[in-house]
Each structure stands twice: as C-alpha cells, then as structure tokens.
Enzyme design. Structure first.
Site, PDB file in Angstrom:
ATOM      1  N   ASP A  18       0.822  -1.065   0.008  1.00  0.00           N
ATOM      2  CA  ASP A  18       0.014  -0.094   0.060  1.00  0.00           C
ATOM      3  C   ASP A  18       0.875   1.442   0.065  1.00  0.00           C
ATOM      4  OD1 ASP A  18      -1.583   2.106   0.513  1.00  0.00           O
ATOM      5  OD2 ASP A  18      -2.198   1.241   2.533  1.00  0.00           O
ATOM      6  N   LYS A  82       3.246  11.156  -3.632  1.00  0.00           N
ATOM      7  CA  LYS A  82       2.236  10.376  -4.273  1.00  0.00           C
ATOM      8  C   LYS A  82       1.333  11.360  -4.899  1.00  0.00           C
ATOM      9  CE  LYS A  82      -1.584   7.136  -3.535  1.00  0.00           C
ATOM     10  NZ  LYS A  82      -2.094   6.067  -2.339  1.00  0.00           N
ATOM     11  N   GLU A 181      -7.250   0.599  -4.594  1.00  0.00           N
ATOM     12  CA  GLU A 181      -7.291   0.603  -3.068  1.00  0.00           C
ATOM     13  C   GLU A 181      -8.503  -0.131  -2.390  1.00  0.00           C
ATOM     14  OE1 GLU A 181      -6.223   4.442  -1.696  1.00  0.00           O
ATOM     15  OE2 GLU A 181      -4.062   4.135  -2.766  1.00  0.00           O
ATOM     16  N   ASP A 243     -12.879   5.280   1.744  1.00  0.00           N
ATOM     17  CA  ASP A 243     -11.474   5.112   1.970  1.00  0.00           C
ATOM     18  C   ASP A 243     -10.994   6.866   2.077  1.00  0.00           C
ATOM     19  OD1 ASP A 243      -8.586   5.306   2.149  1.00  0.00           O
ATOM     20  OD2 ASP A 243      -8.535   3.616   0.601  1.00  0.00           O
TER      21      ASP A 243
END
Ligand code: AMP
Length: 664
Positions: A18, A82, A181, A243
């Site tokens: 992850d 990211k 994800e 999420d």
C-alpha cells in the site's frame, strides 16, 4: 530463534504494497492468511517521507527518521510524493504553495522535485519507499523479493498508474498488478469475515457458505435477496468501501458473491477525489493558526519553511487528539520579537469548532458516496455494510456522517491503516496461485470509444464496465475506394468528439479499394486487468490490421473526470440530439448515394411521376441533412419516406440487372 515446523522461505513471493500518501505498508499472504510485514524495529507503518542530502541528492533518511526531522530539513525532505506522481505541473497549481520543498517544471510539463541543484521525479522518491519496504519484506520472509502488487486510488488515471509501475521498476520490483485501494480493502474484508478460513487456509470455504451473508444487514439489497430466495442464487452482498486517507479519497460500491468456483468481488462503481484527505484538515488548522498568530503579533510576521512544517505537525497532532477528546490545547512558541518580548500563541480548539471547519470537506465525501451509489444503480438501503479505510476515517464526524447517509453504523473492525496492504497481499497470493478460489473484477472509470463520421463518438466500452473488458464492433467506409481508415480512440461520457478526451489515433492502411460501405472493419477494444487499453482494427476481407496500446503522457486529473462526468449529465439531451443528427446525416448520405446510382442506371425506364416523387423526397432529405438545426424527428420521417419511396426503384434496378445478365 526459528520455530520448528514452520515452512521455509517462499520462492518468488508476491508481496502486497500500500503505497500511501502519508504512510506505506507491506504485507504478504500465504496459506496461513495475510499479515503485515514489520520493519527492523517492529514498526508496521513506514511514513512516506524521504530526506535527501542537499549537495548530492543522495538518500539520507527514509520513513520515521525523515518524518521526525522534517522540521529541521524542510527543503530537502520530501513527503506526499504520491500527489505529484504522473501529474503535470499545471495539475498541481493548488499544492505548490503548501509543499515545503521546491517543485519545478521538468520535461513534458512534468513535476520535478528540486533538491539543491538536482531535480528528482516523484517516481524516484516513491521508489525509495518501495525499496525500503522490499527490504523489510526480504528480511522477514528470508528470501529475495522481486514482485509486488501495488495499490492506487481507484481514480488514478493511466499516467498515475504508469508512474506507480515505473516507481516499482526503479525500486527493482516488477509490479505484477495495480489494484484499486477499495478493491483491496474488500478483499481483506472478505477474509476477515471468515475467521475460520484463516485457520484452515485462506479462502477455503469448508461449509461452502459465506459468513458475510449472515453477518451483514439482512435488509441489504432486498431485490437481490428476493431473487436469491426464489432462484437459489449464491448469496451476494453489496457493500461500500469508504477510504479517506491523508491525501486521497475514494468510495466504491462492490458486490461480493459466493459461487461454486469461489468468491467473486465485483466493483460496481467508484467515485472519489485525488485531492481530498486528512492533509486538507491539517491545512485548515495551519491556516487558522497563521491567521491568529498574525492577528496577535502583527501581519508582517514571517513563517519560514521550518515553521510551516512545525505548524503542520502541530495541526496533525491536534486533529488526531480531537478524534478522542472534545478539545485540544494548541501552543506555539515563536521566540522573542525585536524588543525581546516573548511571543507565545495559545488557544483551545474544540471538537465542535474543528467539525465546523471541516464540514465542507466531509460534505464532499458524502456527495461522492451519492455519485457512487447512483453509478452502481443502488440505493443507500441496498448497502449492507460500509467498510471504513484510511486514517482519516477515525475522525468522529466522518463516521457519523457516513452512518447517517447509509443508515448503518460503519464497519471499523479492521485496522483502517492496514486493510489495503492486507488486500494487496491477498491479490498477490491469488496471482501466485496460492489462493485459487477468489476472482477479482474491477471496473473502467470512463467510457471508451472511437470517432465515427461527422464527429460523433461510438462507445465500445461503457463507464463502470468490469475489467478485463473486451468489445468488438464492425465499422465501414463512407467513401468509394477508401484505402486508409483513421481510428481515433476517445475517453469520456459525452457524445461528440470535441467533448471527449483524445487518447490516441492510428491508421489502418492498405485496404483494397472497394465501394463505400463494403469493407468490414472490425474494431476491438481490450482493457486488461491493469486498466491498460489496446485497440485493434482489422479489415476482414483483406485481413489488413493495425493496433495501438494507449499509454497517454498525462491522463485525466480527478477534476477533469469530475468535470467530464458533470458535463455529461448537464448536456445529455443536447448531446443525444447532436449525435442523432450525425447518425441521420451519415445514413442519409449513404442512402442518397445508392439512390442516385440507381437513378442513373434505371431512371429512363421509370415513369416520370414516380421519378419526380423520388427526386423530390431525396431533395427533402438533402435539405434536412444540410440544416445544422434540423429537427431529428422530422429528419427521421423524411428519411423513412425517401427510403420507402425507393422500394419500387430498387426492384426495378434488380429486374434490369437480371435482364442484362440474361441478355449477356
Ligand atoms: P492514510 O493515508 O490512510 O495513511 O491516512 C493518513 C491520514 O490519517 C493522515 O492525514 C493522518 O493525520 C490521519 N489520521 C491518522 N490517525 C488519525 C486519527 N486518530 N484521527 C484523525 N486522523 C487521523
């Protein structure tokens, strides 16, 4: 000490990573189930932070060490890389002020991180994190690790996925699969719901039943459960994965089914924002502090990079405290002013005040949930369970608002920080053949199609189609003797080329000259399991073929996806009319060409009245075809009238052709 009876190191293991905006984790799944692989000090989370040496841009510290000392080295400590991956400098306008390190424009509009005189790509920074995690995995598993499944937010576009793959390559890892994800979270959740599986071997359903179906809300998907009752369908449940991490937000609606072949997780829809997360809440607290400090000590007060970084840390700590307490104390020592007076800023931030600050941010997540439900054609009451993933779901307001929307208490049994990595490891085990009874079905976020005559888009794969997806359609030429065909590939929800995003184009050359409409061009779209699109065109009579793999330089930003989706709703009716007119014009052109050929051949043998009637009908259709504002219904009627009036003409043409052939 090594335990006896333990299996030896796995051969060629596939780990799950992850790669988070704030923290990253690595996990591995074998017959015993998935587990987080720890670092040398027993740490489970690796802060996604890298510190570089300013002079030579070599890596000085990774993870916690880099994060803890970020305040002292703000300009050469890189976090949130990211957010920069696969994005152009233009996409990042809003972030640049907030980042303590310098980001400049590199080749092809890309974002580059400036450390001293050196420029680094965000992928290189991500690669350092991946490498560190690979090291943790190798030390724990006792073997070399070369392959990984890496997760990305569901709305990452092609460029961002490609950047993630590149980061893996730089780190010496083959990224064997990119997984969304939320999808990974569902996989981990599926395992967690069957505790017995953990003991007896991952995914081995001893009694063939899925504990989910008994544990979840019995009202969920009423229509589905009814059909199950009558048709003896396998149990299925619909769930949402919410999420909210540090920098990104995703919500997905998934269906989990237990079939005789094993469990299937199908993503029905996803929505989200690659620019929404806990960092935004931190930023709001930082802005509040800065505003109040200026009000107290003077507008001219400067905040150097190290102070800004300290504010960020303080803001995050305050936010986290407010998840458990109803108020938090903030104190900042700003040293002395020019006259030697101490400058200490103090205030209490209550949870109520914080909740008011982040209200709009949470509203955005709720709106995304509604979009995801709409795209999945589900109602809130269809959702049996809402799985919470990401550190920011620990904020009480977030949980409350999600619970209110779905009429159910969000599921927080799994550690929200670890769920995604565990799911990635499960995916790795599926690919490695360890875990054979699961199948994962993902979706395409936007529709894909090609340009047809007149600037219309013919969609081959619709948004939210399960991937891998394949679609084939036949097309033909519009001009006699056409030997080349341009295939223009587009992405988007609108009907016209100008309103969609061009992904690329290629030419199918060398088609033997034939009358218009005769060549049969078969166009095939294939979206592979990683979401990469290949397009192939084959002319069936000549077997000429051409193909393209679409890897765009810059994919869509989340904002573009949002905008395109909103516009498609807004302009749906107008677009449909425009598309219909283009189709009618194309049809009219083909029909008129055929009629005129027949008239030229047999016109002299027609009675004058009939010929005049046909010519009049053709003229009417031509007027419609040339009128940009034509009414499509009236155009359709005129076209029908023309076509019907030429039935006798066609018969006459056939009769004459036969007569000629017999005479010959
Ligand atoms: P992730 O991207 O999933 O690692 O989530 C990181 C985000 O979660 C960061 O913005 C953290 O500040 C936030 N976070 C972690 N723990 C908490 C907590 N207890 N309350 C609020 N936010 C948290």
């Amino acid at each position: 000490m090594k335990q006896t009876g333990q299996p030896g190191p796995p051969t060629d293991p596939i780990i799950g990573i992850d790669l988070g905006t704030t923290n990253s984790l690595v996990a591995y799944c074998d017959e015993r189930g998935p587990r987080i692989l720890e670092g040398p000090d027993g740490q489970r989370l690796l802060p996604s932070v890298v510190r570089y040496n300013e002079a030579i841009a070599s890596v000085e510290a990774v993870g916690q060490e880099a994060s803890t000392h970020a305040v002292e080295h703000p300009q050469n400590t890189v976090s949130s890389s990211k957010r920069l991956m696969g994005r152009s400098i233009g996409d990042l306008k809003d972030d640049l002020d907030y980042l303590p390190f310098a980001v400049v424009e590199g080749d092809h509009n890309t974002a580059r991180i400036k450390i001293g005189k050196h420029l680094l790509s965000p992928q290189e920074v991500a690669a350092v994190i991946l490498s560190e995690l690979r090291g943790w995995a190798e030390a724990t598993l006792g073997t070399k690790v070369r392959k990984a499944v890496v997760t990305v937010p569901a709305y990452f576009d092609d460029a961002q996925r490609q950047a993630t793959r590149d980061a893996g390559r730089i780190a010496g890892l083959q990224v064997v699969r990119i997984v969304n994800e939320p999808t990974a979270a569902a996989l981990a959740y599926g395992l967690d719901s069957g505790t017995a599986n953990r003991v007896s071997g991952v995914g081995k359903k001893e009694d063939g039943s899925l504990s989910l179906s008994t544990k979840l809300n019995p009202q969920a998907c009423a229509s589905e459960s009814q059909s199950q009752a009558t048709n003896h369908q396998p149990p299925s449940q619909t769930l949402a994965v919410f999420d909210l991490g540090g920098g990104t937000f995703d919500v997905s609606v998934l269906r989990m089914m237990q079939t005789e072949q094993g469990r299937i997780d199908q993503v029905l829809s996803t929505a989200g924002d690659t620019h929404l997360g806990g960092d935004d809440a931190d930023r709001m607290i930082v802005e509040l502090i800065q505003k109040e400090v200026r009000a107290q000590f003077g507008e001219q007060i400067e905040f150097p990079a190290s102070t800004r970084q300290a504010f960020r840390n303080l803001a995050e700590a305050t936010k986290i405290r407010l998840s458990n307490e109803t108020s938090a104390q903030i104190e900042v020592d700003l040293g002395t002013d020019g006259d030697g007076n101490a400058r200490v800023y103090q205030r209490t931030l209550t949870r109520d005040e914080f909740e008011e600050m982040i209200g709009l941010l949470v509203d955005k997540t709720i709106r995304c949930c509604e979009d995801a439900l709409r795209n999945a054609k589900c109602k809130t009451e269809d959702i049996g369970r809402v799985v919470m993933v990401g550190g920011s779901t620990r904020i009480p307001l977030v949980c409350r608002r999600v619970g209110e929307l779905f009429y159910t208490e969000p599921y927080t049994a799994l550690n929200p920080d670890e769920v995604v990595a565990l799911g990635a490891a499960v995916q790795g085990s599926i690919l490695a053949g360890i875990n054979r009874d699961m199948l994962l079905l993902d979706v395409t976020p936007l529709s894909l199609g090609i340009e047809t005559m007149g600037g219309a888009v013919s969609k081959l794969i619709m948004a939210n189609s399960t991937i891998p997806a394949q679609a084939t359609e036949m097309f033909s030429t519009y001009v006699d003797g056409q030997t080349n065909i341009k295939v223009h590939v587009l992405q988007g929800e609108r009907e016209l080329v100008g309103d969609c995003r061009s992904l690329g184009e290629f030419e199918l050359k060398g088609i033997p000259p034939m009358p218009a409409g005769l060549p049969k061009v078969e166009v095939t779209f294939l979206v592979d399991a990683n979401g990469v699109l290949s397009v192939q065109a084959v002319e069936k009579r000549s077997e000429k073929r051409a193909s393209i793999q679409i890897v765009p330089n810059h994919g869509l930003t989340r904002e573009e996806v949002d905008r395109m989706e909103a516009e498609s709703y807004e302009h749906a009716a107008q677009d449909m009319t425009a598309h219909r007119l283009i189709d009618l014009r194309n049809q009219a052109r083909l029909d008129i060409r055929a009629i005129e050929k027949q008239l030229a051949k047999v016109g002299d043998e027609m009675d004058a009245d009939y010929r005049a009637q046909v010519e009049n009908n053709v003229a009417q259709v031509k007027i419609m075809a040339d009128d940009p504002g034509a009414d499509p219904d009236r155009f359709h009627e005129a076209l029908d009238k023309m076509d019907q009036s030429t039935v006798r003409l066609a018969e006459l043409a056939i009769t004459i052709t036969l007569r000629e052939e017999q005479g010959a």
